[in-house]
Design an enzyme around this catalytic site. Structure first.
Site, short mmCIF file in Angstrom:
data_model
loop_
_atom_site.label_atom_id
_atom_site.label_comp_id
_atom_site.label_asym_id
_atom_site.label_seq_id
_atom_site.Cartn_x
_atom_site.Cartn_y
_atom_site.Cartn_z
N LYS A 275 -9.59 -3.56 8.25
CA LYS A 275 -8.24 -3.09 7.94
C LYS A 275 -8.28 -2.32 6.62
O LYS A 275 -8.39 -2.90 5.56
CB LYS A 275 -7.29 -4.28 7.79
CG LYS A 275 -5.83 -3.85 7.75
CD LYS A 275 -4.96 -4.78 6.95
CE LYS A 275 -5.09 -4.62 5.48
NZ LYS A 275 -4.79 -3.28 4.93
N GLU B 228 -14.44 -9.10 -3.66
CA GLU B 228 -14.75 -8.10 -4.69
C GLU B 228 -13.41 -7.74 -5.32
O GLU B 228 -12.62 -7.02 -4.73
CB GLU B 228 -15.40 -6.86 -4.06
CG GLU B 228 -16.76 -7.12 -3.43
CD GLU B 228 -17.87 -7.33 -4.44
OE1 GLU B 228 -17.65 -7.09 -5.65
OE2 GLU B 228 -18.97 -7.76 -4.04
N CYS C 201 -12.71 -0.23 -9.92
CA CYS C 201 -12.81 -1.60 -10.44
C CYS C 201 -13.82 -1.63 -11.57
O CYS C 201 -13.76 -2.46 -12.46
CB CYS C 201 -13.23 -2.54 -9.33
SG CYS C 201 -14.71 -1.96 -8.48
N GLU D 25 -5.61 -4.41 -15.97
CA GLU D 25 -6.49 -3.39 -15.41
C GLU D 25 -5.68 -2.09 -15.44
O GLU D 25 -4.64 -1.99 -14.77
CB GLU D 25 -6.84 -3.80 -13.97
CG GLU D 25 -8.04 -3.13 -13.42
CD GLU D 25 -8.37 -3.60 -12.01
OE1 GLU D 25 -7.55 -4.28 -11.35
OE2 GLU D 25 -9.46 -3.27 -11.55
P1 NAP Z 1 -4.73 -4.54 -3.21
O1 NAP Z 1 -3.29 -4.25 -3.36
O2 NAP Z 1 -5.19 -5.93 -3.51
O3 NAP Z 1 -5.08 -4.15 -1.70
C1 NAP Z 1 -6.37 -4.23 -1.20
C2 NAP Z 1 -6.31 -4.37 0.31
O4 NAP Z 1 -5.64 -5.57 0.64
C3 NAP Z 1 -5.54 -3.25 1.01
O5 NAP Z 1 -6.12 -3.02 2.26
C4 NAP Z 1 -4.16 -3.89 1.19
O6 NAP Z 1 -3.46 -3.30 2.25
C5 NAP Z 1 -4.55 -5.30 1.51
N1 NAP Z 1 -3.52 -6.30 1.28
C6 NAP Z 1 -2.56 -6.31 0.34
N2 NAP Z 1 -1.81 -7.44 0.47
C7 NAP Z 1 -2.33 -8.13 1.53
C8 NAP Z 1 -2.01 -9.36 2.15
N3 NAP Z 1 -1.00 -10.13 1.74
N4 NAP Z 1 -2.75 -9.76 3.21
C9 NAP Z 1 -3.78 -9.02 3.64
N5 NAP Z 1 -4.14 -7.83 3.09
C10 NAP Z 1 -3.42 -7.41 2.03
O7 NAP Z 1 -5.64 -3.60 -4.07
P2 NAP Z 1 -5.60 -2.02 -4.14
O8 NAP Z 1 -4.47 -1.63 -5.01
O9 NAP Z 1 -5.70 -1.43 -2.79
O10 NAP Z 1 -6.99 -1.73 -4.87
C11 NAP Z 1 -7.14 -1.77 -6.22
C12 NAP Z 1 -7.77 -3.09 -6.64
O11 NAP Z 1 -9.01 -3.27 -5.97
C13 NAP Z 1 -8.10 -3.13 -8.11
O12 NAP Z 1 -7.75 -4.38 -8.64
C14 NAP Z 1 -9.61 -2.93 -8.13
O13 NAP Z 1 -10.26 -3.45 -9.27
C15 NAP Z 1 -10.02 -3.63 -6.90
N6 NAP Z 1 -11.33 -3.17 -6.45
C16 NAP Z 1 -12.39 -4.00 -6.60
C17 NAP Z 1 -13.64 -3.57 -6.23
C18 NAP Z 1 -14.83 -4.47 -6.39
O14 NAP Z 1 -15.84 -4.16 -5.78
N7 NAP Z 1 -14.76 -5.53 -7.18
C19 NAP Z 1 -13.81 -2.30 -5.68
C20 NAP Z 1 -12.70 -1.47 -5.53
C21 NAP Z 1 -11.45 -1.93 -5.92
P3 NAP Z 1 -2.14 -2.44 1.99
O15 NAP Z 1 -2.40 -1.64 0.75
O16 NAP Z 1 -2.02 -1.61 3.19
O17 NAP Z 1 -1.04 -3.42 1.82
#
Ligand code: NAP
Length: 487
Positions: free
Chosen positions: A182, A258, A292, A389
């Site tokens: 997803k 991650e 990240c 962040e």
């Molecule tokens: P996010 O809001 O946590 O969303 C990540 C994924 O989770 C998206 O596919 C999102 O889908 C989904 N999601 C959100 N709420 C959900 C729920 N209740 N149930 C199931 N899935 C859910 O993060 P983001 O804003 O996309 O990405 C930025 C974050 O990712 C930052 O904190 C960054 O540091 C982190 N990141 C970490 C790494 C690593 O390797 N450590 C790499 C890249 C990014 P929808 O957006 O469609 O709701």
């Protein structure tokens, strides 16, 4: 027809379930926007919870045959997918620029990095080994074997649409697992294009299933709660990761997480400042600061802090902000309005608490969601920007006096993904390896990501590792068997 329109029309607009491209239940759709213009670029299927269950059914059904497929065959299929991504690298790069906003040159870099997981795990597929040997008592033989975990649910973020998908899909498929993936609602097109490439490479029906949806929580929860699911792999924010870990706890699911970062970037008084400035620009402004691994806090020795601030400000003032498809653009849009508001409020808070604004510090008028690349120096303790962040093009400098103080500031966060250290002293570099609480470190280097390396965090930055020889083990489970002494 323009290259952009032609490419967008070639991207599938449906769910990929059980080897078929099909619309969502009730024909529901969602719009994908270009963050540089705010305009709709494609309308695609918007999966419901029932579609989610159909995808899991397909992954469950396909699992026994895929797990029994020889590892060499699985590896060769991934290798074909690598070759196809290479052939289409310009398509993948442009598509990521259109749906996510990163400058085209950076999108090309992500294609190279993201494709590499397909090649790396095509090679790792055939290297899954076990062991065999006598028990210490000499009364039996111990066998340790490795087995695919089972059907997996993969959830990816919007910031690296290709690499975050391949970093999970490739090791899962190499290990013999089937998957439902997803992608984020904001950037689903790259995953759809990738699925079409894997289909073309010969992937059997049901091994990979793609759900695009505007209701991630409602679609995901029943999948995570289904006892047939064996593994959840998530990349995204720590807040959502925590919530998913709670859901996964009900079924005691295997998980890989991650999560977020708050990377310290330490510049010691003996650093080579030219290298440190180059590293700082890469570590901060890659992906418009939306990584990240982005350096979040620049912790710089007081003796060199002013010179470092002067040099980075000079570089940052020369950046070109614009749509990532345009020549010479170095800073594209942020992903949406919320990201702009967040960056702006962190900058305002820091300035109100006494930081010096060197350049930038404001949003750019629309259309599109742009924020001017910004440098803040002398950021005061207690400023929100040191804990949150940033996820935007804002470089915040904090001065320090002693090595102990630098380490204390660097470790003063719930996150522990990556740190960067600039010093010409070998001893100090070694001390930092021992003392900094992060899963990865760049020592005189500003970008650490590599498919051959174990990527992952300490503390609340996550669980597990992606890439490297470790990556495939996230999708394998061991079995110990005891047999009697054969003699
Ligand atoms: P996010 O809001 O946590 O969303 C990540 C994924 O989770 C998206 O596919 C999102 O889908 C989904 N999601 C959100 N709420 C959900 C729920 N209740 N149930 C199931 N899935 C859910 O993060 P983001 O804003 O996309 O990405 C930025 C974050 O990712 C930052 O904190 C960054 O540091 C982190 N990141 C970490 C790494 C690593 O390797 N450590 C790499 C890249 C990014 P929808 O957006 O469609 O709701």
């Amino acid at each position: 027809m323009s290259t952009e329109t032609d490419l967008l029309q070639r991207v599938p607009d449906s769910l990929f379930i059980g080897g078929r491209w099909r619309p969502a239940e009730g024909g529901r759709t969602l719009d994908v926007l270009d963050p540089a213009t705010g305009e709709r670029i494609r309308t695609i299927a918007d999966a419901s919870p029932a579609d989610g269950m159909a995808a899991l059914d397909a992954a469950v059904e396909a699992f026994p045959a895929w797990a029994a497929t020889p590892a060499r065959e699985r590896g060769e299929l991934l290798r074909r997918a690598f070759d196809l991504v290479q052939e289409r690298k310009e398509d993948f790069a442009l598509l990521m620029t259109l749906e996510m906003g990163k400058p085209l040159a950076e999108a090309r870099g992500e294609v190279a990095y993201g494709a590499e997981f397909l090649r790396w795990f095509s090679e790792e597929a055939v290297r899954v080994a076990g062991r065999y040997g006598p028990n210490p008592e000499g009364t039996g033989r111990m066998i340790v074997s490795q087995h695919p975990v089972g059907p997996c649910f993969l959830i990816t973020p919007w910031n690296f649409p290709l690499a975050m998908a391949t970093r999970k899909i490739a090791p899962a498929l190499a290990a013999g697992c089937t998957v439902v993936i997803k992608p984020a609602e904001l950037t689903p097109l790259t995953t759809l294009l990738l699925a079409s490439v894997l289909e073309e490479a010969g992937l059997p029906a049901g091994v990979l299933n793609v759900l695009t949806t505007s209701t991630s929580g409602a679609v995901s929860e029943p999948i995570i709660g289904d006892p047939r699911l064996r593994k959840l792999s998530f990349t995204g924010s720590t807040a959502v990761g925590r919530k998913l870990l709670e859901q996964a706890a009900q079924g005691v699911l295997r998980t890989s997480m991650e999560l977020g970062g708050n990377a310290p970037f330490l510049v010691f008084g003996d650093a080579d400042l030219d290298k440190a400035v180059d590293g700082a620009i890469a570590a901060k402004f890659r992906n418009i600061g939306q990584a990240c691994t982005a350096a979040n806090r620049f912790i710089v020795h007081r003796d060199v802090a002013e010179e470092f601030a002067r040099r980075v400000t000079e570089r940052v003032s020369g950046f070109t902000v614009g749509r990532g498809t345009e020549d010479g653009v170095t800073i594209g849009p942020l992903i949406n309005d919320d990201a702009v508001s967040k960056a702006d409020s962190l900058v305002r808070d820091a300035v109100e608490r006494g930081a010096t604004l060197r350049t930038g510090g404001e949003a750019v008028d629309g259309p599109g969601t742009f924020y001017r690349p910004t440098v803040l120096s002398d950021v005061k303790p207690g400023s929100e920007i040191l804990q949150a962040e940033i996820f935007g093009p804002v470089l915040a400098i904090v001065p320090f006096d002693t090595e102990d103080e630098a380490v204390r500031i660097a470790n003063d966060t719930e996150y522990g993904l990556v740190s960067y250290v600039y010093t010409e002293s070998l001893g100090r570099g070694q001390r930092m390896i021992e003392r900094l609480e992060t899963g990865m470190m760049g020592l005189n280097v500003g970008v650490v990501s590599n498919a051959a390396a174990p990527f992952g965090g300490w503390k609340q930055s996550g669980l597990g590792r992606e890439g490297g020889v470790e990556g495939i083990h996230e999708y394998l489970q061991g079995k110990y068997t005891l047999t009697p002494d054969p003699f």
